[in-house]
Scaffold this motif. Sequence first.
Motif, PDB file in Angstrom:
ATOM      1  N   MET A   1       9.459  -3.263  -8.724  1.00  0.00           N
ATOM      2  CA  MET A   1      10.289  -3.697  -7.620  1.00  0.00           C
ATOM      3  C   MET A   1       9.485  -4.661  -6.755  1.00  0.00           C
ATOM      4  SD  MET A   1      11.978  -1.492  -4.488  1.00  0.00           S
ATOM      5  CE  MET A   1      13.107  -0.589  -5.519  1.00  0.00           C
ATOM      6  N   SER A   2      10.190  -5.608  -6.188  1.00  0.00           N
ATOM      7  CA  SER A   2       9.558  -6.573  -5.297  1.00  0.00           C
ATOM      8  C   SER A   2      10.202  -6.486  -3.918  1.00  0.00           C
ATOM      9  CB  SER A   2       9.766  -7.999  -5.806  1.00  0.00           C
ATOM     10  OG  SER A   2       9.212  -8.158  -7.086  1.00  0.00           O
ATOM     11  N   ILE A   3       9.380  -6.644  -2.901  1.00  0.00           N
ATOM     12  CA  ILE A   3       9.917  -6.799  -1.556  1.00  0.00           C
ATOM     13  C   ILE A   3       9.354  -8.090  -0.989  1.00  0.00           C
ATOM     14  CG2 ILE A   3      10.243  -4.332  -1.107  1.00  0.00           C
ATOM     15  CD1 ILE A   3       7.695  -4.407   0.575  1.00  0.00           C
ATOM     16  N   LEU A   4      10.131  -8.747  -0.140  1.00  0.00           N
ATOM     17  CA  LEU A   4       9.682  -9.986   0.487  1.00  0.00           C
ATOM     18  C   LEU A   4       8.857  -9.655   1.711  1.00  0.00           C
ATOM     19  CD1 LEU A   4      12.891 -12.192   0.236  1.00  0.00           C
ATOM     20  CD2 LEU A   4      10.815 -12.344  -1.135  1.00  0.00           C
ATOM     21  N   ALA A   5       7.758 -10.384   1.892  1.00  0.00           N
ATOM     22  CA  ALA A   5       6.884 -10.174   3.045  1.00  0.00           C
ATOM     23  C   ALA A   5       6.663 -11.506   3.742  1.00  0.00           C
ATOM     24  CB  ALA A   5       5.551  -9.590   2.596  1.00  0.00           C
ATOM     25  N   ASP A   6       6.728 -11.465   5.065  1.00  0.00           N
ATOM     26  CA  ASP A   6       6.486 -12.670   5.856  1.00  0.00           C
ATOM     27  C   ASP A   6       5.005 -12.714   6.239  1.00  0.00           C
ATOM     28  OD1 ASP A   6       6.455 -14.836   7.510  1.00  0.00           O
ATOM     29  OD2 ASP A   6       7.868 -14.025   8.969  1.00  0.00           O
ATOM     30  N   TYR A   7       4.263 -13.608   5.592  1.00  0.00           N
ATOM     31  CA  TYR A   7       2.846 -13.766   5.911  1.00  0.00           C
ATOM     32  C   TYR A   7       2.638 -14.812   6.992  1.00  0.00           C
ATOM     33  CZ  TYR A   7       1.666 -10.856   1.903  1.00  0.00           C
ATOM     34  OH  TYR A   7       1.544  -9.806   1.037  1.00  0.00           O
ATOM     35  N   GLY A   8       3.720 -15.406   7.474  1.00  0.00           N
ATOM     36  CA  GLY A   8       3.641 -16.360   8.569  1.00  0.00           C
ATOM     37  C   GLY A   8       2.967 -17.667   8.204  1.00  0.00           C
ATOM     38  N   CYS A   9       3.043 -18.075   6.958  1.00  0.00           N
ATOM     39  CA  CYS A   9       2.421 -19.324   6.546  1.00  0.00           C
ATOM     40  C   CYS A   9       3.161 -19.916   5.355  1.00  0.00           C
ATOM     41  CB  CYS A   9       0.948 -19.101   6.206  1.00  0.00           C
ATOM     42  SG  CYS A   9       0.681 -17.975   4.816  1.00  0.00           S
ATOM     43  N   ASP A  10       2.818 -21.149   5.056  1.00  0.00           N
ATOM     44  CA  ASP A  10       3.427 -21.787   3.892  1.00  0.00           C
ATOM     45  C   ASP A  10       2.606 -21.470   2.642  1.00  0.00           C
ATOM     46  OD1 ASP A  10       1.182 -23.356   4.071  1.00  0.00           O
ATOM     47  OD2 ASP A  10       2.241 -25.231   4.414  1.00  0.00           O
ATOM     48  N   GLU A  11       3.048 -21.997   1.511  1.00  0.00           N
ATOM     49  CA  GLU A  11       2.403 -21.658   0.244  1.00  0.00           C
ATOM     50  C   GLU A  11       0.953 -22.131   0.184  1.00  0.00           C
ATOM     51  OE1 GLU A  11       5.116 -23.496   0.575  1.00  0.00           O
ATOM     52  OE2 GLU A  11       4.633 -25.495  -0.171  1.00  0.00           O
ATOM     53  N   GLN A  12       0.653 -23.297   0.745  1.00  0.00           N
ATOM     54  CA  GLN A  12      -0.715 -23.811   0.657  1.00  0.00           C
ATOM     55  C   GLN A  12      -1.682 -22.981   1.504  1.00  0.00           C
ATOM     56  OE1 GLN A  12      -1.621 -26.302  -1.616  1.00  0.00           O
ATOM     57  NE2 GLN A  12      -3.515 -25.223  -1.153  1.00  0.00           N
ATOM     58  N   THR A  13      -1.260 -22.602   2.701  1.00  0.00           N
ATOM     59  CA  THR A  13      -2.096 -21.745   3.547  1.00  0.00           C
ATOM     60  C   THR A  13      -2.299 -20.391   2.882  1.00  0.00           C
ATOM     61  OG1 THR A  13      -1.244 -22.856   5.499  1.00  0.00           O
ATOM     62  CG2 THR A  13      -2.324 -20.729   5.846  1.00  0.00           C
ATOM     63  N   TYR A  14      -1.248 -19.864   2.310  1.00  0.00           N
ATOM     64  CA  TYR A  14      -1.331 -18.575   1.605  1.00  0.00           C
ATOM     65  C   TYR A  14      -2.351 -18.656   0.473  1.00  0.00           C
ATOM     66  CZ  TYR A  14       0.345 -14.460  -0.993  1.00  0.00           C
ATOM     67  OH  TYR A  14       0.436 -13.266  -1.657  1.00  0.00           O
ATOM     68  N   ILE A  15      -2.301 -19.739  -0.296  1.00  0.00           N
ATOM     69  CA  ILE A  15      -3.245 -19.919  -1.412  1.00  0.00           C
ATOM     70  C   ILE A  15      -4.667 -20.095  -0.884  1.00  0.00           C
ATOM     71  CG2 ILE A  15      -3.923 -21.523  -3.244  1.00  0.00           C
ATOM     72  CD1 ILE A  15      -0.840 -22.003  -3.618  1.00  0.00           C
ATOM     73  N   ASP A  16      -4.817 -20.880   0.176  1.00  0.00           N
ATOM     74  CA  ASP A  16      -6.143 -21.110   0.738  1.00  0.00           C
ATOM     75  C   ASP A  16      -6.791 -19.814   1.216  1.00  0.00           C
ATOM     76  OD1 ASP A  16      -5.799 -23.777   0.202  1.00  0.00           O
ATOM     77  OD2 ASP A  16      -5.315 -24.334   2.272  1.00  0.00           O
ATOM     78  N   GLN A  17      -5.983 -18.905   1.713  1.00  0.00           N
ATOM     79  CA  GLN A  17      -6.519 -17.633   2.203  1.00  0.00           C
ATOM     80  C   GLN A  17      -6.864 -16.695   1.051  1.00  0.00           C
ATOM     81  OE1 GLN A  17      -3.334 -16.283   4.696  1.00  0.00           O
ATOM     82  NE2 GLN A  17      -4.032 -17.442   6.470  1.00  0.00           N
ATOM     83  N   ALA A  18      -6.342 -17.014  -0.126  1.00  0.00           N
ATOM     84  CA  ALA A  18      -6.567 -16.203  -1.322  1.00  0.00           C
ATOM     85  C   ALA A  18      -6.377 -14.723  -1.026  1.00  0.00           C
ATOM     86  CB  ALA A  18      -7.937 -16.492  -1.917  1.00  0.00           C
ATOM     87  N   LYS A  19      -7.277 -13.907  -1.491  1.00  0.00           N
ATOM     88  CA  LYS A  19      -7.120 -12.467  -1.311  1.00  0.00           C
ATOM     89  C   LYS A  19      -7.745 -11.976  -0.005  1.00  0.00           C
ATOM     90  CE  LYS A  19      -7.345 -11.890  -6.278  1.00  0.00           C
ATOM     91  NZ  LYS A  19      -8.177 -11.415  -7.389  1.00  0.00           N
ATOM     92  N   GLN A  20      -8.191 -12.899   0.833  1.00  0.00           N
ATOM     93  CA  GLN A  20      -8.822 -12.506   2.094  1.00  0.00           C
ATOM     94  C   GLN A  20      -7.794 -12.088   3.135  1.00  0.00           C
ATOM     95  OE1 GLN A  20     -12.084 -12.335   1.858  1.00  0.00           O
ATOM     96  NE2 GLN A  20     -11.756 -13.152  -0.190  1.00  0.00           N
ATOM     97  N   ARG A  21      -6.540 -12.451   2.923  1.00  0.00           N
ATOM     98  CA  ARG A  21      -5.499 -12.157   3.906  1.00  0.00           C
ATOM     99  C   ARG A  21      -5.215 -10.662   3.926  1.00  0.00           C
ATOM    100  NH1 ARG A  21      -2.724 -13.001   0.097  1.00  0.00           N
ATOM    101  NH2 ARG A  21      -3.097 -15.226   0.019  1.00  0.00           N
ATOM    102  N   GLU A  22      -4.796 -10.185   5.061  1.00  0.00           N
ATOM    103  CA  GLU A  22      -4.424  -8.785   5.212  1.00  0.00           C
ATOM    104  C   GLU A  22      -2.990  -8.599   4.733  1.00  0.00           C
ATOM    105  OE1 GLU A  22      -5.759  -5.811   6.389  1.00  0.00           O
ATOM    106  OE2 GLU A  22      -7.684  -6.835   6.151  1.00  0.00           O
ATOM    107  N   SER A  23      -2.778  -7.683   3.838  1.00  0.00           N
ATOM    108  CA  SER A  23      -1.430  -7.310   3.438  1.00  0.00           C
ATOM    109  C   SER A  23      -1.132  -5.961   4.068  1.00  0.00           C
ATOM    110  CB  SER A  23      -1.319  -7.203   1.918  1.00  0.00           C
ATOM    111  OG  SER A  23      -1.393  -8.469   1.330  1.00  0.00           O
ATOM    112  N   VAL A  24      -0.115  -5.942   4.898  1.00  0.00           N
ATOM    113  CA  VAL A  24       0.254  -4.704   5.564  1.00  0.00           C
ATOM    114  C   VAL A  24       0.936  -3.786   4.558  1.00  0.00           C
ATOM    115  CG1 VAL A  24       1.651  -3.694   7.397  1.00  0.00           C
ATOM    116  CG2 VAL A  24       0.494  -5.886   7.769  1.00  0.00           C
ATOM    117  N   CYS A  25       0.417  -2.593   4.477  1.00  0.00           N
ATOM    118  CA  CYS A  25       0.983  -1.613   3.545  1.00  0.00           C
ATOM    119  C   CYS A  25       2.362  -1.171   4.024  1.00  0.00           C
ATOM    120  CB  CYS A  25       0.051  -0.404   3.446  1.00  0.00           C
ATOM    121  SG  CYS A  25       0.623   0.831   2.256  1.00  0.00           S
ATOM    122  N   PRO A  26       3.354  -1.214   3.151  1.00  0.00           N
ATOM    123  CA  PRO A  26       4.677  -0.717   3.550  1.00  0.00           C
ATOM    124  C   PRO A  26       4.593   0.741   3.988  1.00  0.00           C
ATOM    125  CG  PRO A  26       4.786  -1.883   1.449  1.00  0.00           C
ATOM    126  CD  PRO A  26       3.333  -1.724   1.785  1.00  0.00           C
ATOM    127  N   ALA A  27       5.440   1.118   4.935  1.00  0.00           N
ATOM    128  CA  ALA A  27       5.397   2.482   5.471  1.00  0.00           C
ATOM    129  C   ALA A  27       5.789   3.517   4.428  1.00  0.00           C
ATOM    130  CB  ALA A  27       6.323   2.586   6.683  1.00  0.00           C
TER     131      ALA A  27
END
Length: 134
Positions: free
Chosen positions: A1-27
């Motif tokens: 299953m997939s859920i959509l998450a708003d990381y507050g950035c576009d695709e290039q910023t998301y890629i630039d952050q790579a795996k360093q970005r914080e992913s909030v764990c679903p409740a």
Amino acid sequence: MSILADYGCDEQTYIDQAKQRESVCPAGCPWCGHAGGLIGHGYYLRKAKGADQAYFIWIKRWFCKNCHRTLSMIPNFLLPYRHYLVKVVQAVMTAFYESEQSWKRVTASCAQDGTPGLRTMQRWCKALAGYAPT
Ligand SMILES: [Zn+2]
């Protein structure tokens, strides 16, 4: 299953952050409803097509300790089960529904290099017509 998450950035910023970005764990687990049982389960690489280039994007996965199913967090500039970025699909939908352009004009404005193909664009419009403003 997939859920959509708003990381507050576009695709290039998301890629630039790579795996360093914080992913909030679903409740809770959307499969079984169990709260607090999700643990990080790595990433998978997904190819996404933009208007003029392709991107390779790491998608965060979670694993439910209760039901043993996985969950993917798709950044909201992608759509589940679609190869193209939301903005590419949106441009086609806008041209066809809001601007009421012919398919010839939609193709000329949204698919300069032959992609997305006409049948792909028509499939999007058919599948997503219910979400278009009236
Ligand atoms: Zn679960």
